[in-house]
Design an enzyme around this catalytic site. Structure first.
Site, mmCIF file in Angstrom:
data_model
loop_
_atom_site.group_PDB
_atom_site.id
_atom_site.type_symbol
_atom_site.label_atom_id
_atom_site.label_comp_id
_atom_site.label_asym_id
_atom_site.label_seq_id
_atom_site.Cartn_x
_atom_site.Cartn_y
_atom_site.Cartn_z
ATOM 1 N N HIS A 75 64.349 34.034 -11.305
ATOM 2 C CA HIS A 75 64.573 34.834 -12.524
ATOM 3 C C HIS A 75 64.455 36.313 -12.195
ATOM 4 C CE1 HIS A 75 64.152 31.745 -15.933
ATOM 5 N NE2 HIS A 75 64.430 31.113 -14.810
ATOM 6 N N TYR A 204 60.489 36.204 -24.659
ATOM 7 C CA TYR A 204 59.195 36.448 -25.306
ATOM 8 C C TYR A 204 59.523 37.051 -26.676
ATOM 9 C CZ TYR A 204 56.806 35.821 -20.792
ATOM 10 O OH TYR A 204 56.315 35.305 -19.616
ATOM 11 N N PRO A 296 47.979 33.129 -21.432
ATOM 12 C CA PRO A 296 49.189 32.846 -20.651
ATOM 13 C C PRO A 296 50.333 33.848 -20.834
ATOM 14 C CG PRO A 296 48.918 31.250 -22.433
ATOM 15 C CD PRO A 296 47.693 32.087 -22.433
ATOM 16 N N LYS A 300 49.998 34.854 -15.555
ATOM 17 C CA LYS A 300 49.229 35.303 -14.395
ATOM 18 C C LYS A 300 48.187 34.318 -13.869
ATOM 19 C CE LYS A 300 51.154 39.091 -13.505
ATOM 20 N NZ LYS A 300 52.363 38.473 -12.987
ATOM 21 N N TYR A 388 54.535 42.244 -14.016
ATOM 22 C CA TYR A 388 55.039 40.887 -14.243
ATOM 23 C C TYR A 388 55.425 40.215 -12.921
ATOM 24 C CZ TYR A 388 57.177 37.008 -16.749
ATOM 25 O OH TYR A 388 57.468 35.750 -17.235
HETATM 26 P P1 RFL Z 1 42.382 24.162 -12.669
HETATM 27 O O1 RFL Z 1 43.850 23.944 -12.646
HETATM 28 O O2 RFL Z 1 41.671 24.138 -13.971
HETATM 29 O O3 RFL Z 1 41.739 23.081 -11.693
HETATM 30 C C1 RFL Z 1 40.353 22.828 -11.642
HETATM 31 C C2 RFL Z 1 40.131 21.421 -11.145
HETATM 32 O O4 RFL Z 1 38.725 21.175 -11.055
HETATM 33 C C3 RFL Z 1 38.439 19.913 -11.635
HETATM 34 N N1 RFL Z 1 37.031 19.923 -12.096
HETATM 35 C C4 RFL Z 1 36.032 19.378 -11.405
HETATM 36 N N2 RFL Z 1 36.009 18.707 -10.241
HETATM 37 C C5 RFL Z 1 34.811 18.278 -9.796
HETATM 38 N N3 RFL Z 1 33.646 18.469 -10.494
HETATM 39 C C6 RFL Z 1 33.624 19.120 -11.657
HETATM 40 N N4 RFL Z 1 32.486 19.312 -12.317
HETATM 41 C C7 RFL Z 1 34.861 19.612 -12.163
HETATM 42 N N5 RFL Z 1 35.213 20.306 -13.267
HETATM 43 C C8 RFL Z 1 36.532 20.491 -13.214
HETATM 44 C C9 RFL Z 1 39.458 19.774 -12.762
HETATM 45 O O5 RFL Z 1 39.641 18.427 -13.148
HETATM 46 C C10 RFL Z 1 40.688 20.388 -12.109
HETATM 47 O O6 RFL Z 1 41.433 19.428 -11.390
HETATM 48 O O7 RFL Z 1 41.990 25.552 -11.976
HETATM 49 P P2 RFL Z 1 42.680 26.317 -10.744
HETATM 50 O O8 RFL Z 1 42.937 25.363 -9.594
HETATM 51 O O9 RFL Z 1 41.863 27.523 -10.518
HETATM 52 O O10 RFL Z 1 44.136 26.724 -11.279
HETATM 53 C C11 RFL Z 1 44.290 27.640 -12.330
HETATM 54 C C12 RFL Z 1 45.545 27.335 -13.146
HETATM 55 O O11 RFL Z 1 45.529 25.961 -13.505
HETATM 56 C C13 RFL Z 1 45.642 28.198 -14.413
HETATM 57 O O12 RFL Z 1 45.249 29.523 -14.159
HETATM 58 C C14 RFL Z 1 47.090 28.253 -14.984
HETATM 59 O O13 RFL Z 1 47.506 26.992 -15.414
HETATM 60 C C15 RFL Z 1 47.196 29.251 -16.155
HETATM 61 N N6 RFL Z 1 48.522 29.284 -16.788
HETATM 62 C C16 RFL Z 1 49.570 30.013 -16.233
HETATM 63 N N7 RFL Z 1 49.401 30.646 -15.048
HETATM 64 C C17 RFL Z 1 50.458 31.293 -14.467
HETATM 65 O O14 RFL Z 1 50.267 31.881 -13.390
HETATM 66 N N8 RFL Z 1 51.716 31.324 -15.018
HETATM 67 C C18 RFL Z 1 51.970 30.700 -16.198
HETATM 68 O O15 RFL Z 1 53.130 30.683 -16.618
HETATM 69 C C19 RFL Z 1 50.872 30.036 -16.868
HETATM 70 N N9 RFL Z 1 51.068 29.395 -18.013
HETATM 71 C C20 RFL Z 1 48.743 28.602 -17.982
HETATM 72 C C21 RFL Z 1 50.049 28.675 -18.579
HETATM 73 C C22 RFL Z 1 47.751 27.828 -18.585
HETATM 74 C C23 RFL Z 1 48.007 27.164 -19.767
HETATM 75 N N10 RFL Z 1 46.944 26.407 -20.322
HETATM 76 C C24 RFL Z 1 47.048 25.030 -20.589
HETATM 77 C C25 RFL Z 1 45.626 26.987 -20.396
HETATM 78 C C26 RFL Z 1 50.335 28.017 -19.751
HETATM 79 C C27 RFL Z 1 49.309 27.281 -20.369
HETATM 80 C C28 RFL Z 1 49.642 26.607 -21.681
HETATM 81 C C1 PHB Z 2 55.629 28.362 -18.960
HETATM 82 O O1 PHB Z 2 56.806 28.114 -18.631
HETATM 83 O O2 PHB Z 2 54.795 27.454 -19.133
HETATM 84 C C2 PHB Z 2 55.217 29.765 -19.161
HETATM 85 C C3 PHB Z 2 56.088 30.785 -18.823
HETATM 86 C C4 PHB Z 2 55.708 32.109 -19.027
HETATM 87 C C5 PHB Z 2 54.461 32.378 -19.561
HETATM 88 C C6 PHB Z 2 53.583 31.356 -19.874
HETATM 89 C C7 PHB Z 2 53.957 30.033 -19.670
HETATM 90 O O3 PHB Z 2 54.109 33.678 -19.775
#
Ligand code: RFL
Ligand code: PHB
Length: 393
Positions: A75, A204, A296, A300, A388
């Site tokens: 993108h 957005y 989100p 980031k 971004y």
């Molecule tokens: P995670 O993915 O939460 O993984 C942590 C792991 O640890 C396990 N765990 C344990 N294991 C052992 N003992 C315990 N006591 C434990 N407690 C927990 C969990 O089961 C899990 O497997 O953290 P990590 O690896 O640091 O990764 C971070 C990312 O997952 C997170 O920052 C992103 O998903 C955030 N996010 C986005 N980030 C982006 O860079 N670009 C995006 O477009 C974006 N969109 C989003 C998002 C997060 C979202 N949600 C659901 C909060 C969109 C959404 C909707």
């Molecule tokens: C996504 O595709 O899940 C997504 C994309 C951009 C964002 C957040 C989530 O800023």
């Protein structure tokens, strides 16, 4: 009690834990990963979608670039809509040719799980009662229960990659940690549906009814979000209600072009900014969501998790391969400096694009003006684009 030993015990098999584990494993540093959830659960979580180029380079270094390059969508820009107007942010034009790739976190996780299995890395899933101990010194250990058996894992370092609700940060004495938090008074209701995305670029949408985001996972799978009330439940949002509300927040020609269909995933994510300082406590390092959370809106969270892993990997290489402590000793400082910039950017994007229930008329005008200024100034758009696509590591 069964006793295992390894060089780095990694708590959590999300993207941070699996990526750190792979980078270390590939250069011969021994790791054990312990994960609370089952493998099926880890592979079914739907989260982030946008990868910065820096994050992609780190994923390539872990040997998982193939599918990301073949299936990820490049993108070079995205749109911001304001009620009925559409403005394109030309990411590549504004940043000297940079771009982002849309490739779901679910796929990144699958690639990392497969690669760890192919290369013989050890991961225990469905592990209970994981707890880090004695990390003030240089002989820490982790206790846990694997298949009902009490296990102790002796190690040199512990990487707390266990997300916001994990055990690692909670194990740190209160007096040693400082936290900063902002909870937003709304959430994001997201759906996945096997319908073609409304646009080939992300949209957005800032609207008086609330924010909306049109994203995607592929040319035939859409990911849409709408701002919802903090207390809303998924059950209150039928697919019809979701599509109607999404369309109301988009300019009419875009709304008309939205293809609707049944959703196969629907969830509400609360929005929060959070930072824990420092990110190192003796032999315990916090990585990714365990140390910081961003809303989100700036895409980031996953990218920050990857840059933390990059800094920690460099530090651990220095320690194990070169007997040099400098990069490990500066992990917390380097990771926090980058994290705070992403926390600022995500807060700014969130504040500018959402409607806050408690907003007074003065704040509302200021935010309208912030958006109007951003969309009309090359300098402001350049700052937006630079953040971004991702600040340098
Ligand atoms: P995670 O993915 O939460 O993984 C942590 C792991 O640890 C396990 N765990 C344990 N294991 C052992 N003992 C315990 N006591 C434990 N407690 C927990 C969990 O089961 C899990 O497997 O953290 P990590 O690896 O640091 O990764 C971070 C990312 O997952 C997170 O920052 C992103 O998903 C955030 N996010 C986005 N980030 C982006 O860079 N670009 C995006 O477009 C974006 N969109 C989003 C998002 C997060 C979202 N949600 C659901 C909060 C969109 C959404 C909707
Ligand atoms: C996504 O595709 O899940 C997504 C994309 C951009 C964002 C957040 C989530 O800023």
């Amino acid at each position: 009690m069964k006793i295992l030993s390894t060089q780095v015990c990694i708590i959590g098999a999300g993207p941070s834990g699996l990526l750190l584990g792979q980078l270390l494993h590939d250069i011969g540093i021994d790791t054990i990963i312990v994960e609370r959830s089952s493998l099926d659960h880890v592979l079914s979580r739907v989260r982030a979608g946008v990868l910065e180029q820096g994050a992609q380079r780190t994923l390539e270094a872990a040997g998982i670039g193939g599918r990301m390059h073949a299936q990820g969508l490049v993108h070079e820009g995205f749109a911001i809509t304001r009620e009925t107007d559409v403005h394109r942010i030309d990411l590549s034009g504004l940043t000297g040719g940079k771009w982002v790739t849309v490739y779901g976190q679910t796929e990144v996780t699958r690639d990392l799980v497969d690669r760890r299995a192919d290369t013989g890395g050890v991961t225990y899933y469905s592990v209970d009662a994981v707890e880090p101990h004695d990390f003030a010194g240089d002989k820490p250990h982790v206790t846990c229960r694997i298949d009902g058996e009490e296990v102790r894992i002796d190690c040199r370092f512990i990487a707390g990659c266990d997300g916001f609700h994990g055990a690692s940060r909670r194990a740190v004495p209160e007096k040693s940690i400082r936290t900063f938090e902002k909870v937003y008074p709304f959430g994001w209701l997201g759906i996945l549906s096997d319908v073609p995305p409304v646009s080939h670029e992300l949209i957005y949408a800032s609207h008086s009814r609330g924010f909306a985001l049109c994203s995607m996972r592929s040319k035939s799978r859409s990911r849409y979000y709408i701002q919802c009330n903090a207390g809303d439940s998924v059950e209150a949002w039928s697919d019809d209600r979701f599509w109607t509300e999404l369309r109301r927040r988009l300019p009419p020609d875009i709304a008309e072009a939205v293809t609707t269909g049944p959703s196969f995933e629907k969830s509400i994510a609360p929005l929060r900014s959070f930072v824990a300082e420092p990110m190192r406590f003796g032999s315990l390092f916090l990585v990714g969501d365990a140390a910081h959370i961003v809303p989100p809106t700036g895409a980031k969270g996953l990218n920050l998790a990857v840059s933390d892993v990059h800094y920690l990997f460099e530090g651990l290489c220095g320690h194990f391969l070169e007997r040099d402590r400098f990069l490990l000793d500066s992990y917390s400082e380097r990771a926090l400096a980058r994290a705070w910039k992403a926390v600022r950017f995500s807060w700014w994007m969130t504040t500018m694009l959402h409607r806050f229930p408690e907003q007074g008329p003065f704040e509302a005008r200021i935010l309208e003006t912030e958006l109007a200024y951003t969309l009309s100034s090359e300098a402001a758009k350049t700052a937006l684009a630079e953040n971004y696509v991702g600040l340098p590591y």
